[in-house]
Scaffold this active site. Sequence first.
Site, mmCIF file in Angstrom:
data_model
loop_
_atom_site.group_PDB
_atom_site.id
_atom_site.type_symbol
_atom_site.label_atom_id
_atom_site.label_comp_id
_atom_site.label_asym_id
_atom_site.label_seq_id
_atom_site.Cartn_x
_atom_site.Cartn_y
_atom_site.Cartn_z
ATOM 1 N N GLU A 39 0.832 -1.208 0.000
ATOM 2 C CA GLU A 39 0.000 0.000 0.000
ATOM 3 C C GLU A 39 0.866 1.259 0.000
ATOM 4 O O GLU A 39 0.541 2.241 -0.658
ATOM 5 C CB GLU A 39 -0.953 0.011 1.194
ATOM 6 N N TYR A 122 -6.389 6.682 4.035
ATOM 7 C CA TYR A 122 -6.630 5.588 3.085
ATOM 8 C C TYR A 122 -5.870 4.323 3.492
ATOM 9 O O TYR A 122 -6.424 3.227 3.554
ATOM 10 C CB TYR A 122 -6.232 6.001 1.648
ATOM 11 N N ASP A 140 -9.693 4.729 -2.730
ATOM 12 C CA ASP A 140 -8.548 5.209 -3.513
ATOM 13 C C ASP A 140 -9.099 5.822 -4.796
ATOM 14 O O ASP A 140 -10.314 5.975 -4.952
ATOM 15 C CB ASP A 140 -7.549 4.067 -3.772
ATOM 16 N N CYS A 192 -13.682 -0.361 -15.068
ATOM 17 C CA CYS A 192 -14.192 1.016 -14.996
ATOM 18 C C CYS A 192 -12.992 1.972 -15.049
ATOM 19 O O CYS A 192 -12.725 2.724 -14.119
ATOM 20 C CB CYS A 192 -15.017 1.203 -13.722
ATOM 21 N N CYS A 199 -18.008 -1.015 -20.049
ATOM 22 C CA CYS A 199 -19.322 -1.203 -19.415
ATOM 23 C C CYS A 199 -19.991 -2.502 -19.883
ATOM 24 O O CYS A 199 -20.743 -3.113 -19.121
ATOM 25 C CB CYS A 199 -20.236 -0.017 -19.722
ATOM 26 N N CYS A 202 -19.216 -5.147 -17.443
ATOM 27 C CA CYS A 202 -19.140 -4.713 -16.043
ATOM 28 C C CYS A 202 -20.274 -5.328 -15.218
ATOM 29 O O CYS A 202 -21.448 -5.229 -15.591
ATOM 30 C CB CYS A 202 -19.235 -3.189 -15.978
ATOM 31 N N CYS A 208 -25.777 1.166 -12.691
ATOM 32 C CA CYS A 208 -24.881 2.305 -12.857
ATOM 33 C C CYS A 208 -25.575 3.499 -13.520
ATOM 34 O O CYS A 208 -25.967 3.436 -14.694
ATOM 35 C CB CYS A 208 -23.670 1.882 -13.681
HETATM 36 S S1 SF4 Z 1 -21.153 0.301 -15.969
HETATM 37 FE FE1 SF4 Z 1 -20.650 1.993 -14.596
HETATM 38 S S2 SF4 Z 1 -19.333 1.061 -13.056
HETATM 39 FE FE2 SF4 Z 1 -19.396 -0.350 -14.778
HETATM 40 S S3 SF4 Z 1 -17.651 0.194 -16.094
HETATM 41 FE FE3 SF4 Z 1 -19.418 1.331 -16.844
HETATM 42 S S4 SF4 Z 1 -19.293 3.286 -15.788
HETATM 43 FE FE4 SF4 Z 1 -18.002 1.882 -14.654
#
Ligand code: SF4
Length: 336
Positions: A39, A122, A140, A192, A199, A202, A208
């Site tokens: 870290e 953090y 972070d 992301c 996305c 994701c 989202c």
């Molecule tokens: S859906 Fe949302 S959280 Fe997922 S990669 Fe796209 S912007 Fe990022």
Amino acid sequence: MSVDARQSLLCWYAVDKRRLPWRAEAGERADPYRVWLSEIMLQQTTVAAVKPYFERFTTKWPDVGALAAADEADVMREWAGLGYYARARNLVACARVVAGDHGGRFPDSEAALLKLPGIGRYTAAAIAAIAFGRRAVVIDGNVERVVSRLYAIATPLPAARAEIRARTDALTPDEGAGDFAQAMMDLGATICTPRRPACAICPLRPHCAAFHEGDPERYPVKPPKAARPRRTGTAFWLEHDGHVLLVRRPASGLLGGMLALPTESPAQAKWTDAGAVDHVFTHFALTMTLSCARVDARPEGLWWPIERIGEAGLPTLFARLAERGLAWREAAAQAA
Ligand code: SF4
């Protein structure tokens, strides 16, 4: 984020998490020393840059007791090239406090970790969650980006941080906060991403807000950029009998405690301009000119064999200036 969304995130993480040398495998306990060391190294530094340093450090100093007993100059030399050198000094200071005041074991609460040298909000949260399974809110740059997109937080940074913290706090589970934090960080690092987030693959896409709006790259909203001031300076390459004069920089201040070329003229000599090097620090850009000279009578100081200059552990700026010094030397030898 609903319980379902968190579950999808953790399922994705179980399969696709990054294999990193400081990470415990499933079922293993994380080693607080390795978590802490990684870290600290990862602050403002990429995973790719950190990996070889982490391997070297843990081979040379396999536990906190070994690092506490290390010679600080040796640690600074191993750290050379990683930047932000105050981290290396704090690393030794922290290892010594853990070894001396805590019997060689890192404390397991955020509050106690925060009292150690070089450990900020953090890092304390990350160690408490990842190494000790405590519930802690770990934010972070990756988490900041994912959360600001999930909720389409329109306030610019840094003002948005209060809302990002409140949202992350609400998302953090009571059990498994370490896995949750690492899953969010991995999602930010691999899917992301700042530009062109993936996305389509994701696990959080159904939840989202930024994805549904259609322009996730808009988040987090950045404040207008302030221009970075530019400074100038001179470094001196002074040679005598195959050696070059180095200085150890004062412990506090820029590149503190590191070996470097002098930045004030160390002797009366016939100085030759050998060009300049541009270097960007966090708060300013620096153009440093190199002046080179050779002397017959050498002043007192730390004289380093030129053929072993690569082993001096010079920070990047001075390593680049030293390359200029070597080029000047070769050109002078050819001209002679
Ligand atoms: S859906 Fe949302 S959280 Fe997922 S990669 Fe796209 S912007 Fe990022």
